[in-house]
Design a protein around this motif. Structure first.
Motif, short mmCIF file in Angstrom:
data_model
loop_
_atom_site.label_atom_id
_atom_site.label_comp_id
_atom_site.label_asym_id
_atom_site.label_seq_id
_atom_site.Cartn_x
_atom_site.Cartn_y
_atom_site.Cartn_z
N ALA A 25 7.22 -5.59 19.93
CA ALA A 25 8.56 -5.99 19.50
C ALA A 25 9.08 -5.07 18.41
CB ALA A 25 8.52 -7.45 19.00
N ALA A 26 8.21 -4.75 17.42
CA ALA A 26 8.62 -3.86 16.34
C ALA A 26 8.95 -2.47 16.89
CB ALA A 26 7.52 -3.77 15.29
N SER A 27 8.10 -1.97 17.78
CA SER A 27 8.32 -0.64 18.36
C SER A 27 9.62 -0.59 19.16
CB SER A 27 7.13 -0.27 19.26
OG SER A 27 7.31 0.98 19.85
N GLU A 28 9.89 -1.64 19.95
CA GLU A 28 11.10 -1.65 20.76
C GLU A 28 12.36 -1.74 19.91
OE1 GLU A 28 10.67 -4.69 23.68
OE2 GLU A 28 8.99 -3.69 24.69
N CYS A 29 12.21 -2.23 18.67
CA CYS A 29 13.36 -2.27 17.76
C CYS A 29 13.48 -0.99 16.95
CB CYS A 29 13.24 -3.46 16.81
SG CYS A 29 13.49 -5.06 17.61
N GLY A 30 12.61 -0.02 17.20
CA GLY A 30 12.73 1.28 16.54
C GLY A 30 11.68 1.61 15.50
N ALA A 31 10.78 0.67 15.16
CA ALA A 31 9.74 0.96 14.17
C ALA A 31 8.77 1.99 14.73
CB ALA A 31 9.00 -0.32 13.80
N VAL A 32 8.26 2.84 13.85
CA VAL A 32 7.27 3.87 14.22
C VAL A 32 5.91 3.37 13.75
CG1 VAL A 32 6.61 6.28 14.00
CG2 VAL A 32 9.04 5.64 13.90
N LEU A 33 5.00 3.15 14.68
CA LEU A 33 3.70 2.54 14.38
C LEU A 33 2.58 3.55 14.61
CD1 LEU A 33 4.12 -0.85 16.31
CD2 LEU A 33 4.98 -0.25 14.05
N ALA A 34 1.61 3.57 13.68
CA ALA A 34 0.46 4.46 13.82
C ALA A 34 -0.80 3.73 13.36
CB ALA A 34 0.65 5.74 13.01
N ASN A 35 -1.73 3.52 14.30
CA ASN A 35 -3.02 2.98 13.90
C ASN A 35 -3.98 4.12 13.59
OD1 ASN A 35 -3.27 3.82 16.56
ND2 ASN A 35 -4.24 1.95 17.30
N TYR A 36 -5.14 3.77 13.05
CA TYR A 36 -6.13 4.76 12.58
C TYR A 36 -5.48 5.80 11.67
CZ TYR A 36 -9.18 2.46 15.85
OH TYR A 36 -9.92 1.50 16.49
N SER A 37 -4.63 5.32 10.78
CA SER A 37 -3.92 6.16 9.83
C SER A 37 -4.02 5.49 8.46
CB SER A 37 -2.45 6.33 10.24
OG SER A 37 -2.36 6.91 11.53
N ALA A 38 -4.86 6.04 7.60
CA ALA A 38 -5.20 5.38 6.33
C ALA A 38 -4.41 5.96 5.17
CB ALA A 38 -6.69 5.52 6.05
N VAL A 39 -3.90 5.09 4.30
CA VAL A 39 -3.23 5.52 3.07
C VAL A 39 -4.30 5.88 2.05
CG1 VAL A 39 -1.86 4.69 1.11
CG2 VAL A 39 -1.11 4.23 3.44
N THR A 40 -4.18 7.07 1.48
CA THR A 40 -5.13 7.53 0.47
C THR A 40 -4.52 7.60 -0.92
OG1 THR A 40 -4.59 9.83 0.99
CG2 THR A 40 -6.45 8.85 2.16
N GLY A 41 -3.23 7.44 -1.04
CA GLY A 41 -2.55 7.46 -2.33
C GLY A 41 -1.07 7.24 -2.13
N PHE A 42 -0.38 6.99 -3.23
CA PHE A 42 1.06 6.76 -3.15
C PHE A 42 1.84 7.88 -3.84
CE2 PHE A 42 -0.39 2.28 -2.69
CZ PHE A 42 0.16 2.06 -1.44
N LEU A 43 3.05 8.12 -3.36
CA LEU A 43 3.96 9.07 -3.97
C LEU A 43 4.86 8.33 -4.95
CD1 LEU A 43 5.01 10.99 -0.72
CD2 LEU A 43 3.16 11.55 -2.31
N VAL A 44 4.97 8.88 -6.16
CA VAL A 44 5.79 8.26 -7.20
C VAL A 44 6.77 9.30 -7.72
CG1 VAL A 44 5.80 7.14 -9.46
CG2 VAL A 44 3.93 6.69 -7.84
N GLU A 45 8.04 8.95 -7.75
CA GLU A 45 9.08 9.87 -8.21
C GLU A 45 10.03 9.13 -9.14
OE1 GLU A 45 12.07 13.24 -6.29
OE2 GLU A 45 11.13 11.74 -5.00
N ASN A 46 10.20 9.68 -10.36
CA ASN A 46 11.06 9.05 -11.37
C ASN A 46 10.66 7.61 -11.63
OD1 ASN A 46 12.64 11.41 -11.58
ND2 ASN A 46 13.88 10.78 -9.80
N GLY A 47 9.36 7.38 -11.66
CA GLY A 47 8.84 6.05 -11.98
C GLY A 47 8.92 5.04 -10.87
#
Length: 548
Positions: A181-203
């Motif tokens: 349902a999410a994909s058909e509404c336009g969401a881009v989904l990726a499994n086996y894709s791990a977050v290793t850190g976050f990007l922070v800009e101007n706090g």
């Protein structure tokens, strides 16, 4: 994974690296998928990344119930029970009738048990009233009438049974349909894709660093808002944003067994026409639920402080579950059961001084130092409402987004009988159990399986001779349902594993099938990235340096 599927995965990764998404959801369990679905429906550009497989942990390790919550009635939380019933009926009647099915439940009352007939009878009536009597009134049944519905019911000391109605599901298949349902509404989904850190800009949070766990490719995803919906890993991810973040949740382990009852010597065993909800002395309940042609037993409820990835059903859990089931199931029947599969999942609960059995199953949404929105807890039954609540929390960050909160059917929604009639006409060679299985697990998406069979009739062969799953489902899982590994296919895209049919021979044949089509499903990168959430302080410093 076919070559075409590999190309699609590469295209997905390329899409994630370009432009700025409105929302990045970290976590592909049912809450993350629901959030992505509702955000995409509301016109937002949405990305979702999951370190393992969609619904690969807690979301596919539930008791398989969509229910009002009888135990919450005993706790006096009538509002929560009413809300649960509203969502339960919506899922079973409108959103997913192909996946969520009604089922009667019996509450056996024994001499010396924790509850009497008057209390249970009143509880059945109130529980039914909170569902607006849509399933009929709850009531008390005689022991004889109850035994006709559950032939294995222990009759010694039985004074009668309370009767009420709830729904059951295949949780992994429901989660996959929300992903569709999410994909058909336009969401881009990726499994086996791990977050290793976050990007922070101007706090402020501006995205995340991601690694593809199948080939090791590292890349960044830019986003205006980031949601942490990682279930048992929620605090691990919060510490990627703020290494000093205090713990916000505690975990409770729930273990289950899937058993097969051997037919008695004089013929086939009579069918179970109801599930059992067994009151226990410590205030919990134990379930015995006919599910996927087997019997699901459980669950436990005990604190867990280990690695979420290492949770499992132990021998001690198995002995406890069988002992508790024996309070309402005839010992002669239990002596014949064969444990086909066992599993455990983790409930995410708000931190509390209470024991895990009595903590309210609440959803907690919080905002971190740089704006990371974290969601923890909740119930399978109310996943739709929780996704909307998360979206409302980030709407201000996105400039007052108009939220589409209308009920919307999940993909494939149709009555299974109607789908089965079309399948039988198109493929009269398919056995009845295979047709019913496809109709009841895919809904109208079963027609995609039909097209695969038309192109290659050999794929109508069963994966295991004792189960209804066929090889066309394997092909569909890889090309259209993001399956990357043998476990993805056998445990979540099909029911081979949960039926106890995933023999070494079946595993080897599925792996050979994947290799023949161009992928080694257990690449060296899966071994390298076994710990999905690395050191938070190091990851944040690295991300900030990358932005600056």
């Amino acid at each position: 994974m076919t070559r075409a599927a590999q190309v699609r995965r590469q295209l997905t990764r390329t899409t994630l690296q370009h432009g700025i998404f409105d929302v990045l959801v970290v976590g592909g369990g049912i809450i993350g998928l629901s959030t992505a679905w509702h955000a995409a429906r509301s016109g937002l550009r949405v990305a979702l990344v999951e370190a393992g497989d969609f619904a690969g942990a807690t979301s596919s390790a539930s008791t398989k119930l969509v229910h009002g919550g009888l135990r919450y009635l005993a706790m006096g939380d009538l509002r929560l029970v009413y809300e649960n019933h509203t969502e339960r009926r919506a899922l079973g009647d409108e959103l997913a009738p192909h996946l969520v099915r009604p089922l009667p439940f019996l509450v056996p009352l024994y001499e010396g048990g924790p509850y009497g007939r008057v209390r249970v009878g009143a509880g059945m009536l109130v529980y039914s009233a909170l569902s607006k009597f849509d399933d009929g009134p709850g009531k008390l049944l005689s022991a004889r009438r109850a035994a006709q519905m559950v032939p294995a019911l222990r009759l010694d000391g039985l004074r009668g049974c309370g009767l009420y109605y709830d729904h059951q599901m295949n949780d992994a298949r429901v989660a996959l349909m929300v992903a569709h349902a999410a994909s058909e509404c336009g969401a881009v989904l990726a499994n086996y894709s791990a977050v290793t850190g976050f990007l922070v800009e101007n706090g402020r949070m501006s995205g995340a660093c991601v690694v593809d766990r199948l080939d090791g490719t590292e890349y960044a995803v830019a986003a205006r808002a980031v949601v942490n919906a990682t279930g048992p890993w929620v605090d691990h991810v919060r510490r990627l944003e703020d290494p000093d973040a205090a713990p916000s949740v505690q975990l409770s382990k729930g273990a289950h067994l899937v058993v097969r009852l051997h037919a008695p010597a004089d013929g086939e065993a009579p069918p179970w026409r109801a599930a059992l909800t067994v009151p226990l002395a410590d205030g919990r309940v134990s379930f015995a639920i006919p599910w996927e042609d087997q019997l699901l037993l459980g669950t436990t409820d005990e604190p867990y402080d280990g690695d979420p990835a290492a949770v499992q059903c132990t021998d001690a859990d198995e002995a406890r579950i069988l002992s508790e089931a024996g309070q309402a199931i005839d010992p002669a029947w239990l002596a014949k059961v064969e444990v086909r599969y066992r599993f455990a999942g983790l409930r995410v609960l708000p931190r509390s001084e209470q024991d895990t059995q009595h903590i309210r199953r609440e959803t907690v949404i919080s905002r971190g130092r740089y704006g990371l929105v974290s969601v923890a807890g909740g119930k399978w039954t109310t996943f739709r409402r929780i996704g909307l609540d998360v979206l409302r929390q980030i709407a201000e960050t996105l400039g007052g987004t108009a939220i589409d909160d209308h009920r919307m059917m999940l993909p494939g929604a149709a009555h299974p009988d109607a789908v089965a009639r079309i399948l039988r006409a198109a493929h009269p060679e398919l056995p009845a159990d295979v047709v019913a299985h496809l109709a009841g697990h895919y809904g109208t998406y079963a027609h995609e399986i039909s097209r695969i069979l038309t192109a290659d009739p050999r794929l109508a062969e069963r994966i295991h001779p004792d189960g209804p799953d066929i090889w066309a489902q394997v092909a569909y899982a890889v090309t259209d349902e993001w399956a990357c590994t043998v476990d993805d296919i056998l445990r979540r895209r099909t029911t081979v594993e949960v039926r106890g049919l995933a023999t070494p021979e079946v595993h080897a044949e599925v792996e050979r099938w994947l290799q023949r089509t161009g992928v080694n499903p257990m690449s060296r990168w899966l071994a390298r990235w076994t710990r999905p959430w690395p050191s938070g302080r190091k990851a944040v410093r690295s991300a900030v340096r990358r932005v600056s």
